[in-house]
Each structure stands twice: as structure tokens, then as C-alpha cells.
Scaffold this motif. Structure first.
Motif, PDB file in Angstrom:
ATOM      1  N   SER A 116       0.957  -1.086   0.075  1.00 22.48           N
ATOM      2  CA  SER A 116       0.089   0.126   0.056  1.00 22.48           C
ATOM      3  C   SER A 116       0.917   1.228  -0.083  1.00 22.48           C
ATOM      4  O   SER A 116       1.936   0.942   0.379  1.00 22.48           O
ATOM      5  N   LEU A 122      -5.035  -0.888   0.288  1.00 18.37           N
ATOM      6  CA  LEU A 122      -4.238  -2.345   0.457  1.00 18.37           C
ATOM      7  C   LEU A 122      -4.286  -3.275  -0.660  1.00 18.37           C
ATOM      8  O   LEU A 122      -5.310  -3.566  -1.102  1.00 18.37           O
ATOM      9  N   THR A 141      -8.291  -5.759  -3.640  1.00 18.90           N
ATOM     10  CA  THR A 141      -7.942  -4.419  -3.056  1.00 18.90           C
ATOM     11  C   THR A 141      -8.785  -4.210  -1.771  1.00 18.90           C
ATOM     12  O   THR A 141      -9.935  -4.476  -2.024  1.00 18.90           O
TER      13      THR A 141
END
Length: 142
Positions: A116, A122, A141
């Protein structure tokens, strides 16, 4: 009648036994079976950040707005963006992130990585197949 049948069988056996042809082998090297990816090679399926795709050599990916160039070589996946790259090998021993942000291992598959950027989503990439210039990778994601 029986004599004629014996002669015919004898002639057939002689013909088969006298064949000068050598049987040829059609053995081919068995290539590994590549699993089927849920989204195939439809990289647009990754736009929402969640997909399972097959990548051969090179592909352009958009993961939830983050654009990457995916390159595959020797069973390793390299994801390059404007900030650097993420690399991930099938052995799981080569997980790295150049540039800003951070990367770490994740569980599941042959190898996995999460990364990230500060304030960004992330991303998680999991290799489930990696051989030569082909990988099957799942992206998520959060």
C-alpha cells in the motif's frame, strides 16, 4: 476347410512377423497444464481491484485506479507503477517493493504479497500458478 483356415492364419502371422517397419514413438514432452483463471486474460476485470487473471509475458492492469505494467519471466511476476515495482516469485522468497510504500508477505497460493501507499488502498496479489512466462494471479484490494 480347416486346412485353408490354417494356411490363411499362417500367412497372416508370417506377414505380421516379417514386417520391416519399426514402430515410431509419438511421445511428446508433456507441457504443464495451465489452470483456468476466473477472468481469463480479461484485465479490465481488475478495474474494481478484485480479479483472477492469467498473465503471459506482459499485461497492463488497472487495480482500483492504480495502473501497473505486469511482466512475467522465469516464474516471477513484476508489477511496475509510477512509484516503483513489486516483485513476487513462485518460491515466495523474492517479495520486494521499490520506491515508496511497503510490501509484506501474505498467506495462500504459491506466493503472495500485499502493499500500500500512504493513504492508499491495500493491494494483495497471490500467485496460484507460476511457470516460465505464465502466471495465474489473484488480486484483491481493500
Amino acid at each position: 476347410m480347416i486346412t485353408r483356415g490354417i494356411i490363411v492364419l499362417t500367412l497372416l502371422a508370417a506377414a505380421v512377423g516379417c514386417s520391416s517397419e519399426t514402430p515410431t514413438s509419438s511421445a511428446t514432452s508433456a507441457s504443464p497444464t495451465v489452470p483456468v483463471a476466473k477472468d481469463g486474460q480479461n484485465y479490465k476485470a481488475c478495474a474494481d481491484g478484485v480479479c483472477e487473471v492469467l498473465i503471459r509475458q506482459k499485461a497492463a492492469l488497472n487495480l482500483n485506479g492504480d495502473k501497473f505494467t505486469a511482466t512475467v519471466l522465469d516464474g516471477a511476476l513484476k508489477l511496475t507503477d509510477s512509484k516503483g515495482y513489486i516483485s513476487l516469485s513462485k518460491s515466495g522468497s523474492d517479495v520486494s517493493r521499490s520506491g515508496g510504500g511497503s510490501a509484506g508477505g501474505a498467506s495462500g497460493g504459491l506466493a503472495a504479497v500485499s502493499w500500500s501507499e500512504q493513504g492508499g488502498p491495500l493491494h494483495i496479489a497471490t500467485l496460484t500458478y507460476a511457470e516460465g512466462d505464465t502466471v495465474l494471479v489473484t488480486f484483491a484490494t481493500q
